[in-house]
Scaffold this active site. Sequence first.
Site, PDB file in Angstrom:
ATOM      1  N   MET A 121       3.690  69.507  48.530  1.00  0.00           N
ATOM      2  CA  MET A 121       4.934  70.141  48.103  1.00  0.00           C
ATOM      3  C   MET A 121       4.803  71.657  48.276  1.00  0.00           C
ATOM      4  O   MET A 121       5.511  72.430  47.626  1.00  0.00           O
ATOM      5  CB  MET A 121       5.246  69.774  46.653  1.00  0.00           C
ATOM      6  CG  MET A 121       5.440  68.264  46.496  1.00  0.00           C
ATOM      7  SD  MET A 121       6.460  67.789  45.098  1.00  0.00           S
ATOM      8  CE  MET A 121       5.476  68.394  43.759  1.00  0.00           C
ATOM      9  N   HIS A 142      -3.090  75.753  48.408  1.00  0.00           N
ATOM     10  CA  HIS A 142      -4.313  76.409  47.957  1.00  0.00           C
ATOM     11  C   HIS A 142      -5.495  75.718  48.632  1.00  0.00           C
ATOM     12  O   HIS A 142      -5.301  74.790  49.445  1.00  0.00           O
ATOM     13  CB  HIS A 142      -4.413  76.359  46.431  1.00  0.00           C
ATOM     14  CG  HIS A 142      -4.191  74.987  45.856  1.00  0.00           C
ATOM     15  ND1 HIS A 142      -5.051  73.942  46.086  1.00  0.00           N
ATOM     16  CD2 HIS A 142      -3.179  74.485  45.082  1.00  0.00           C
ATOM     17  CE1 HIS A 142      -4.611  72.868  45.463  1.00  0.00           C
ATOM     18  NE2 HIS A 142      -3.468  73.160  44.867  1.00  0.00           N
ATOM     19  N   GLY A 184      -7.452  73.515  47.707  1.00  0.00           N
ATOM     20  CA  GLY A 184      -7.482  72.054  47.545  1.00  0.00           C
ATOM     21  C   GLY A 184      -6.731  71.377  48.686  1.00  0.00           C
ATOM     22  O   GLY A 184      -7.227  70.449  49.332  1.00  0.00           O
ATOM     23  N   HIS A 185      -5.513  71.861  48.970  1.00  0.00           N
ATOM     24  CA  HIS A 185      -4.741  71.302  50.095  1.00  0.00           C
ATOM     25  C   HIS A 185      -5.496  71.516  51.407  1.00  0.00           C
ATOM     26  O   HIS A 185      -5.527  70.638  52.269  1.00  0.00           O
ATOM     27  CB  HIS A 185      -3.387  72.005  50.221  1.00  0.00           C
ATOM     28  CG  HIS A 185      -2.478  71.826  49.043  1.00  0.00           C
ATOM     29  ND1 HIS A 185      -2.160  72.855  48.195  1.00  0.00           N
ATOM     30  CD2 HIS A 185      -1.814  70.732  48.585  1.00  0.00           C
ATOM     31  CE1 HIS A 185      -1.321  72.407  47.267  1.00  0.00           C
ATOM     32  NE2 HIS A 185      -1.100  71.127  47.474  1.00  0.00           N
ATOM     33  N   LYS A 200      -7.258  64.852  42.251  1.00  0.00           N
ATOM     34  CA  LYS A 200      -6.699  65.457  41.035  1.00  0.00           C
ATOM     35  C   LYS A 200      -5.516  64.633  40.520  1.00  0.00           C
ATOM     36  O   LYS A 200      -5.337  64.459  39.342  1.00  0.00           O
ATOM     37  CB  LYS A 200      -6.271  66.906  41.268  1.00  0.00           C
ATOM     38  CG  LYS A 200      -5.928  67.578  39.933  1.00  0.00           C
ATOM     39  CD  LYS A 200      -5.648  69.021  40.067  1.00  0.00           C
ATOM     40  CE  LYS A 200      -4.272  69.260  40.605  1.00  0.00           C
ATOM     41  NZ  LYS A 200      -3.203  68.786  39.688  1.00  0.00           N
ATOM     42  N   GLN A 216      -1.583  58.972  41.019  1.00  0.00           N
ATOM     43  CA  GLN A 216      -0.727  58.978  42.220  1.00  0.00           C
ATOM     44  C   GLN A 216      -1.443  58.291  43.382  1.00  0.00           C
ATOM     45  O   GLN A 216      -0.846  57.510  44.133  1.00  0.00           O
ATOM     46  CB  GLN A 216      -0.374  60.417  42.590  1.00  0.00           C
ATOM     47  CG  GLN A 216       0.247  60.572  43.966  1.00  0.00           C
ATOM     48  CD  GLN A 216       0.723  61.980  44.227  1.00  0.00           C
ATOM     49  OE1 GLN A 216       1.774  62.360  43.746  1.00  0.00           O
ATOM     50  NE2 GLN A 216      -0.017  62.764  44.989  1.00  0.00           N
ATOM     51  N   ARG A 268       0.444  74.752  40.288  1.00  0.00           N
ATOM     52  CA  ARG A 268       1.024  75.200  39.013  1.00  0.00           C
ATOM     53  C   ARG A 268       0.213  76.311  38.353  1.00  0.00           C
ATOM     54  O   ARG A 268       0.736  77.022  37.491  1.00  0.00           O
ATOM     55  CB  ARG A 268       1.136  74.027  38.037  1.00  0.00           C
ATOM     56  CG  ARG A 268       2.134  72.964  38.483  1.00  0.00           C
ATOM     57  CD  ARG A 268       2.070  71.765  37.567  1.00  0.00           C
ATOM     58  NE  ARG A 268       2.801  70.628  38.110  1.00  0.00           N
ATOM     59  CZ  ARG A 268       4.083  70.366  37.861  1.00  0.00           C
ATOM     60  NH1 ARG A 268       4.758  71.158  37.070  1.00  0.00           N
ATOM     61  NH2 ARG A 268       4.673  69.310  38.399  1.00  0.00           N
TER      62      ARG A 268
HETATM   63  O1  PAF Z   1       0.986  65.373  45.333  1.00  0.00           O
HETATM   64  C1  PAF Z   1       2.019  65.911  45.755  1.00  0.00           C
HETATM   65  O2  PAF Z   1       2.048  67.095  46.117  1.00  0.00           O
HETATM   66  C2  PAF Z   1       3.306  65.099  45.828  1.00  0.00           C
HETATM   67  O3  PAF Z   1       3.413  64.220  44.766  1.00  0.00           O
HETATM   68  C3  PAF Z   1       3.476  64.356  47.180  1.00  0.00           C
HETATM   69  C4  PAF Z   1       2.396  63.316  47.378  1.00  0.00           C
HETATM   70  C5  PAF Z   1       3.445  65.356  48.321  1.00  0.00           C
HETATM   71  C6  PAF Z   1       4.826  63.637  47.204  1.00  0.00           C
HETATM   72  O4  PAF Z   1       5.880  64.530  47.040  1.00  0.00           O
END
Ligand code: PAF
Length: 281
Positions: free
Chosen positions: A28, A32, A34-35, A147, A151, A185
């Site tokens: 989203m 950072h 982590g991504h 993290k 999900q 966040r």
């Molecule tokens: O983890 C996230 O950033 C979101 O939940 C995702 C998997 C991109 C879905 O919008």
Amino acid sequence: MKVYHKVSDLRAWRGSVGNLSIGLVPTMGALHAGHLSLVERSKAENQLTVCSIFVNPIQFNDAQDLKNYPRTPEEDLTLLKAAGCEVVFMPDEKEMYPAPVRMRLYFGALEEVMEGAHRPGHFNGVGIVVSKLFNIVEPTRAYFGQKDFQQYLIIKRLVEDLSYPIELVCCPIVRQADGLALSSRNMRLSPQGRKQAPALYQALQEAKQRILQGESPKQVCSHISDKLNSTGWFQVNYLTLADSQTLMEVSHPQPNSEYVLCIAASIEGVRLIDNLLFTFA
Ligand code: PAF
């Protein structure tokens, strides 16, 4: 690096690369380290990497949280280019949802606890957007961070139930030197709040030690939550020991089984989550 905003353009590109292996990193934005660790892993395991950036409105149960979610598109593109990502998919809301979504996804007991219990509709929204991204990008592998462990399990269920031919990869949590798990966040915390925030990781570590020493998980979690709440900085939503596959709360951990300690708490109105996976010896 190619940047596509339209589903049709992304599909045309996807068609042009045929059987090359594709890693998808759904995000989203407000990227950072982590991504970037997910992008790096995808690049190591695939011929091409696609990163999607879309703040998915239907996974937010709180309009204020959606409004406040950090958005840094220019910085994100600079970081992805430097990381060697080949393609970025950045649709707007109309492109992803030309009409309101009518269908509903239900993940059974997995979504009845923790984030699912505190954020009604959240996993329905995550499941729908991830399904759409899987159908649009048709990746070989998709990368998610530990993290958001619940999900990850929900998306694993999605892949199993809908037979997506996609390998899921769960990547380790990236932490700052003081232990705070990286999260988009975190940038909403004041300098004082930021100083307090590593207490969440310390709480997980203390809980793990005490549970390994034989204390009751319920009592440990309740005691540590009370301690955090009494600082005046935190409002703990939950601190729970759960089975690492079903996420059912565990009262009597068994030797050689894997568990996950999960925490969610608000600090200065910012909701943070973290977890620790471990085997009970
Ligand atoms: O983890 C996230 O950033 C979101 O939940 C995702 C998997 C991109 C879905 O919008």
